[in-house]
Design a protein around this motif. Structure first.
Motif, PDB file in Angstrom:
ATOM      1  N   HIS A 133     -18.406  -1.114  13.120  1.00 12.35           N
ATOM      2  CA  HIS A 133     -18.744   0.142  13.787  1.00 12.35           C
ATOM      3  C   HIS A 133     -17.637   1.189  13.611  1.00 12.35           C
ATOM      4  N   TYR A 134     -16.521   0.768  13.030  1.00 11.79           N
ATOM      5  CA  TYR A 134     -15.440   1.678  12.617  1.00 11.79           C
ATOM      6  C   TYR A 134     -15.311   1.583  11.086  1.00 11.79           C
ATOM      7  N   TRP A 135     -16.427   1.766  10.424  1.00  9.15           N
ATOM      8  CA  TRP A 135     -16.570   1.421   9.012  1.00  9.15           C
ATOM      9  C   TRP A 135     -15.471   2.010   8.136  1.00  9.15           C
ATOM     10  N   TYR A 136     -15.288   3.311   8.167  1.00 15.33           N
ATOM     11  CA  TYR A 136     -14.368   3.937   7.223  1.00 15.33           C
ATOM     12  C   TYR A 136     -12.905   3.835   7.638  1.00 15.33           C
ATOM     13  N   GLU A 137     -12.632   3.571   8.907  1.00 12.85           N
ATOM     14  CA  GLU A 137     -11.240   3.484   9.319  1.00 12.85           C
ATOM     15  C   GLU A 137     -10.724   2.063   9.460  1.00 12.85           C
ATOM     16  N   ALA A 138     -11.622   1.071   9.646  1.00  9.69           N
ATOM     17  CA  ALA A 138     -11.134  -0.278   9.934  1.00  9.69           C
ATOM     18  C   ALA A 138     -11.948  -1.382   9.277  1.00  9.69           C
ATOM     19  N   ALA A 139     -12.812  -1.051   8.334  1.00 11.98           N
ATOM     20  CA  ALA A 139     -13.626  -2.085   7.692  1.00 11.98           C
ATOM     21  C   ALA A 139     -13.704  -1.917   6.175  1.00 11.98           C
ATOM     22  N   TYR A 140     -14.113  -0.745   5.718  1.00 12.25           N
ATOM     23  CA  TYR A 140     -14.392  -0.555   4.294  1.00 12.25           C
ATOM     24  C   TYR A 140     -13.149  -0.066   3.553  1.00 12.25           C
ATOM     25  N   ILE A 141     -12.813  -0.753   2.461  1.00 12.88           N
ATOM     26  CA  ILE A 141     -11.710  -0.365   1.586  1.00 12.88           C
ATOM     27  C   ILE A 141     -12.306   0.005   0.229  1.00 12.88           C
ATOM     28  N   PRO A 142     -12.266   1.278  -0.162  1.00  9.42           N
ATOM     29  CA  PRO A 142     -12.926   1.709  -1.409  1.00  9.42           C
ATOM     30  C   PRO A 142     -12.380   1.035  -2.656  1.00  9.42           C
ATOM     31  N   ASP A 143     -11.065   0.768  -2.692  1.00  7.64           N
ATOM     32  CA  ASP A 143     -10.470   0.131  -3.866  1.00  7.64           C
ATOM     33  C   ASP A 143      -9.192  -0.575  -3.449  1.00  7.64           C
ATOM     34  N   LEU A 144      -9.144  -1.885  -3.611  1.00  4.05           N
ATOM     35  CA  LEU A 144      -7.970  -2.658  -3.241  1.00  4.05           C
ATOM     36  C   LEU A 144      -6.747  -2.290  -4.065  1.00  4.05           C
ATOM     37  N   ALA A 145      -6.961  -1.645  -5.205  1.00  6.75           N
ATOM     38  CA  ALA A 145      -5.831  -1.223  -6.021  1.00  6.75           C
ATOM     39  C   ALA A 145      -5.012  -0.129  -5.341  1.00  6.75           C
ATOM     40  N   ASP A 146      -5.612   0.603  -4.418  1.00  8.95           N
ATOM     41  CA  ASP A 146      -4.913   1.634  -3.663  1.00  8.95           C
ATOM     42  C   ASP A 146      -4.266   0.957  -2.449  1.00  8.95           C
ATOM     43  N   ALA A 147      -3.040   0.470  -2.642  1.00 10.98           N
ATOM     44  CA  ALA A 147      -2.377  -0.317  -1.611  1.00 10.98           C
ATOM     45  C   ALA A 147      -2.192   0.467  -0.318  1.00 10.98           C
ATOM     46  N   GLY A 148      -1.856   1.762  -0.429  1.00 10.48           N
ATOM     47  CA  GLY A 148      -1.636   2.564   0.768  1.00 10.48           C
ATOM     48  C   GLY A 148      -2.875   2.673   1.625  1.00 10.48           C
ATOM     49  N   LYS A 149      -4.022   2.971   1.007  1.00  8.45           N
ATOM     50  CA  LYS A 149      -5.278   3.070   1.736  1.00  8.45           C
ATOM     51  C   LYS A 149      -5.695   1.715   2.299  1.00  8.45           C
ATOM     52  N   ALA A 150      -5.516   0.666   1.491  1.00 15.73           N
ATOM     53  CA  ALA A 150      -5.898  -0.671   1.941  1.00 15.73           C
ATOM     54  C   ALA A 150      -5.104  -1.073   3.181  1.00 15.73           C
ATOM     55  N   TRP A 151      -3.810  -0.816   3.164  1.00 11.93           N
ATOM     56  CA  TRP A 151      -2.971  -1.175   4.304  1.00 11.93           C
ATOM     57  C   TRP A 151      -3.298  -0.320   5.526  1.00 11.93           C
ATOM     58  N   ALA A 152      -3.680   0.923   5.334  1.00 10.58           N
ATOM     59  CA  ALA A 152      -4.057   1.778   6.461  1.00 10.58           C
ATOM     60  C   ALA A 152      -5.270   1.204   7.179  1.00 10.58           C
ATOM     61  N   VAL A 153      -6.235   0.724   6.413  1.00  9.71           N
ATOM     62  CA  VAL A 153      -7.417   0.103   7.014  1.00  9.71           C
ATOM     63  C   VAL A 153      -7.025  -1.189   7.741  1.00  9.71           C
ATOM     64  N   ALA A 154      -6.155  -1.975   7.119  1.00 11.24           N
ATOM     65  CA  ALA A 154      -5.725  -3.229   7.738  1.00 11.24           C
ATOM     66  C   ALA A 154      -4.987  -2.987   9.051  1.00 11.24           C
ATOM     67  N   ARG A 155      -4.103  -1.986   9.080  1.00 13.81           N
ATOM     68  CA  ARG A 155      -3.369  -1.691  10.310  1.00 13.81           C
ATOM     69  C   ARG A 155      -4.306  -1.247  11.430  1.00 13.81           C
ATOM     70  N   ARG A 156      -5.288  -0.410  11.073  1.00  8.23           N
ATOM     71  CA  ARG A 156      -6.236   0.057  12.089  1.00  8.23           C
ATOM     72  C   ARG A 156      -7.103  -1.096  12.582  1.00  8.23           C
ATOM     73  N   PHE A 157      -7.521  -1.957  11.681  1.00  6.42           N
ATOM     74  CA  PHE A 157      -8.306  -3.130  12.076  1.00  6.42           C
ATOM     75  C   PHE A 157      -7.517  -3.994  13.059  1.00  6.42           C
ATOM     76  N   ARG A 158      -6.260  -4.245  12.725  1.00  2.00           N
ATOM     77  CA  ARG A 158      -5.430  -5.096  13.589  1.00  2.00           C
ATOM     78  C   ARG A 158      -5.234  -4.451  14.959  1.00  2.00           C
ATOM     79  N   GLU A 159      -5.069  -3.152  14.977  1.00  2.00           N
ATOM     80  CA  GLU A 159      -4.909  -2.423  16.228  1.00  2.00           C
ATOM     81  C   GLU A 159      -6.156  -2.534  17.095  1.00  2.00           C
ATOM     82  N   LEU A 160      -7.328  -2.390  16.477  1.00  2.00           N
ATOM     83  CA  LEU A 160      -8.575  -2.438  17.237  1.00  2.00           C
ATOM     84  C   LEU A 160      -8.895  -3.852  17.723  1.00  2.00           C
ATOM     85  N   ARG A 161      -8.593  -4.843  16.943  1.00  2.00           N
ATOM     86  CA  ARG A 161      -8.876  -6.221  17.357  1.00  2.00           C
ATOM     87  C   ARG A 161      -7.922  -6.701  18.438  1.00  2.00           C
TER      88      ARG A 161
END
Length: 262
Positions: A133-161
């Motif tokens: 339900h927080y798809w673009y900020e804490a679930a979906y990663i457009p490309d794992l090659a973009d480490a910065g974006k991937a980690w931003a999603v991971a940090r937000r996911f961890r914060e929400l959980r």
């Protein structure tokens, strides 16, 4: 016996969310007992009297908390603690369902990312839950090659959980699904019911041949398998969950579910 959570305000009543199922079970001649969910979840001792086999229908429990409930029931739960963990946590069910579900890897975030080759779109979750339900900020990663974006999603996911974060990070290869999910209910390796998904209760699924899943759910007494139609027309497994803590869609009468599982 059907075991359900008691209401936190009025302990003599069944939690409102499960009241219809409790009433349907009683009407069908089954014993209904109540348990303090908060006590079970916190690992405090509870007591479940009786000598009948028990099926729990209640709020989600961590695997350790469920093991405590199993002890309280004296081994009478249909689903053992080991079976619950296998059905409740993705690493327990992934291997059996690997041909039918998106490629997945887990561990710490870098291990999971490397497991999918550090490339491509992915969906993040932990062992038991996503934050879809927080798809673009804490679930979906457009490309794992973009480490910065991937980690931003991971940090937000961890914060929400927060304290509910379970096991480790899980990354699942993104697949393009169309339409609403279907929820299938399995008891002792047989599909007893196909319903809408609770998130889309008004969108009833079409007829689905689910026989391809029968071998994959062997050894799990009561589970749900959520399916979604991929854009190429194949039904794919989105999630397997323990049926005791899987929500019933409002479009499915409680009596229909009780008849299927008890």
């Amino acid at each position: 016996m059907l075991l359900v959570p008691r209401d936190v305000v009025n302990p003599r009543r069944v939690d409102e969310h499960f009241a219809e199922e409790a009433a349907a079970a009683r009407a069908a001649g089954h014993t209904v007992a109540m348990v303090d969910h908060d006590a079970v979840a916190a690992g405090r001792a509870v007591r479940v009297d009786g000598d009948e086999p028990v099926v729990y229908r209640g709020w989600m429990l961590g695997s350790a908390a469920y093991a405590g409930l199993a002890d309280a029931c004296g081994g009478r739960l249909r689903t053992s603690a080991a079976q619950y963990r296998r059905g409740h946590e993705l690493p327990g069910w992934y291997e059996a369902l690997a041909p039918f579900t998106p490629e997945s890897a887990w561990g710490d975030f870098e291990e999971a990312r490397a497991g999918l080759g550090n490339r491509g779109a992915a969906v993040l979750r932990d062992y038991t839950k996503s934050m879809k339900h927080y798809w673009y900020e804490a679930a979906y990663i457009p490309d794992l090659a973009d480490a910065g974006k991937a980690w931003a999603v991971a940090r937000r996911f961890r914060e929400l959980r927060g304290d509910d974060f379970t096991g480790g990070y899980v990354l699942r290869r993104f697949e393009d699904f169309t339409g609403a999910e279907a929820r299938t209910w399995w008891v002792d390796g047989e599909c007893r019911l196909v319903t809408a998904h609770p998130d889309t209760a008004g969108q009833l699924p079409p007829d689905i041949d689910v026989s391809f899943l029968r071998d994959a759910v062997k050894g799990l007494p009561f589970v749900t398998v959520d399916l979604a139609l991929r854009s190429d027309g194949q039904w794919r497994v989105v999630e397997l969950g323990d049926g005791q803590v899987s929500d019933r869609p409002t479009s499915t009468p409680a009596a229909e579910l009780i008849a299927a599982i008890l």
